[in-house]
Write a protein that holds these residues in place. Structure first.
Motif, PDB file in Angstrom:
ATOM      1  N   GLY A  13      44.342  10.537 -11.690  1.00 30.71           N
ATOM      2  CA  GLY A  13      43.759   9.198 -11.646  1.00 30.71           C
ATOM      3  C   GLY A  13      42.733   9.028 -12.725  1.00 30.71           C
TER       4      GLY A  13
ATOM      5  N   GLY B 184      40.323   2.731  -9.704  1.00 32.06           N
ATOM      6  CA  GLY B 184      41.750   2.588  -9.996  1.00 32.06           C
ATOM      7  C   GLY B 184      42.615   3.412  -9.067  1.00 32.06           C
ATOM      8  N   VAL B 185      43.859   3.608  -9.477  1.00 34.62           N
ATOM      9  CA  VAL B 185      44.820   4.356  -8.668  1.00 34.62           C
ATOM     10  C   VAL B 185      44.469   5.838  -8.710  1.00 34.62           C
ATOM     11  N   GLN B 186      44.401   6.449  -7.540  1.00 35.85           N
ATOM     12  CA  GLN B 186      44.176   7.886  -7.420  1.00 35.85           C
ATOM     13  C   GLN B 186      45.363   8.473  -6.670  1.00 35.85           C
ATOM     14  N   ASP B 187      46.030   9.423  -7.292  1.00 33.91           N
ATOM     15  CA  ASP B 187      47.176  10.087  -6.692  1.00 33.91           C
ATOM     16  C   ASP B 187      46.889  11.562  -6.489  1.00 33.91           C
TER      17      ASP B 187
ATOM     18  N   THR C 129      49.764   8.428  -3.203  1.00 31.43           N
ATOM     19  CA  THR C 129      48.644   7.561  -3.547  1.00 31.43           C
ATOM     20  C   THR C 129      47.622   7.589  -2.422  1.00 31.43           C
TER      21      THR C 129
ATOM     22  N   GLN D  85      44.409   6.019  -3.192  1.00 32.71           N
ATOM     23  CA  GLN D  85      43.609   4.828  -3.475  1.00 32.71           C
ATOM     24  C   GLN D  85      44.327   4.019  -4.553  1.00 32.71           C
ATOM     25  N   GLU D  86      44.293   2.694  -4.413  1.00 26.49           N
ATOM     26  CA  GLU D  86      44.927   1.842  -5.410  1.00 26.49           C
ATOM     27  C   GLU D  86      44.075   0.609  -5.656  1.00 26.49           C
ATOM     28  N   VAL D  87      44.353  -0.049  -6.771  1.00 28.48           N
ATOM     29  CA  VAL D  87      43.634  -1.275  -7.109  1.00 28.48           C
ATOM     30  C   VAL D  87      44.460  -2.453  -6.646  1.00 28.48           C
TER      31      VAL D  87
ATOM     32  N   ASP E 108      39.273  -1.733  -5.199  1.00 33.52           N
ATOM     33  CA  ASP E 108      39.818  -0.416  -4.876  1.00 33.52           C
ATOM     34  C   ASP E 108      39.984  -0.323  -3.366  1.00 33.52           C
TER      35      ASP E 108
ATOM     36  N   VAL F 283      44.190   4.281   0.629  1.00 35.07           N
ATOM     37  CA  VAL F 283      45.562   4.341   1.127  1.00 35.07           C
ATOM     38  C   VAL F 283      45.669   5.596   1.983  1.00 35.07           C
TER      39      VAL F 283
ATOM     40  N   ASN G 261      53.187   6.317   1.451  1.00 35.58           N
ATOM     41  CA  ASN G 261      52.298   6.366   0.300  1.00 35.58           C
ATOM     42  C   ASN G 261      52.687   7.467  -0.692  1.00 35.58           C
TER      43      ASN G 261
END
Length: 185
Positions: A124, A130-133, A150, A152-154, A163, A166, A176
């Motif tokens: 991420g 932003g998006v955290q995978d 995922t 966390q996502e925007v 933000d 997820v 997810n």
């Protein structure tokens, strides 16, 4: 910067990460994976600690993930994976007690194979926005597989990027996560 100074800085950061991961693993009761946080601090309060070693596990890895929990507020979480007795699981520290360990066999394309090794890494943007995978790789007798989950996502809410956490669903498919995919080492 000299090579020895650079090496000392890297060693210091690595040691800090190892101590933090050990403390986190002990705090969540990972019996057999690490010494407990109590033992790591060399406390002598009379509590007996026993490390349990088994031939078949547990395999354990962790990843530190910075997540935005509110505008301008960044918190870090340690996500864990294990392949204890061949069953792949991920630990989500944000979930309610009793729902933190989630079976990764609930991801599409899981063949239910006995997992011998497992690893996790954070993917991420730096700073947590932003998006955290989570990139999770697992080895079975059939080969090496990976998935991205995922955490966390925007979301764009009326032109305002927000933000959003997820979570791993407590039941059903892990929507997810991308389907397990065979990869070549």
């Amino acid at each position: 910067m000299s090579g020895s100074a650079s090496h000392a800085g890297v060693s210091g950061r690595l040691l800090t990460w190892v101590v933090a991961a050990t403390m986190a693993c002990g705090a969540v009761g990972m019996s057999g994976a690490t010494a407990s946080a109590h033992a790591a601090t060399e406390s002598t309060a009379g509590t007996a600690h026993k490390q349990v070693n088994r031939l078949d596990g547990p395999g354990l890895d962790s990843a530190f993930v910075p997540l935005t929990t509110a505008p301008g507020i960044l918190e870090g979480y340690v996500f864990l994976v294990t392949a204890d007795r061949g069953h792949p699981r991920v630990y989500d520290p944000r979930a309610a007690a009793g729902q933190r360990w989630v079976s990764l066999r609930r991801i599409e394309n899981s063949q239910g194979g006995y997992v011998t090794n497992i690893s996790i890494a954070s993917e991420g943007l730096l700073g947590g926005a932003g998006v955290q995978d989570l990139l999770i790789r697992a080895r079975t007798a059939a080969g090496l597989y990976e998935t991205r989950c995922t955490v966390q996502e925007v979301l764009d809410v009326v032109g305002i990027p927000t933000d959003t956490a997820v979570p791993f669903p407590p039941t059903g498919d892990l929507t997810n996560c991308d389907p397990w995919e065979a990869i070549t080492p």
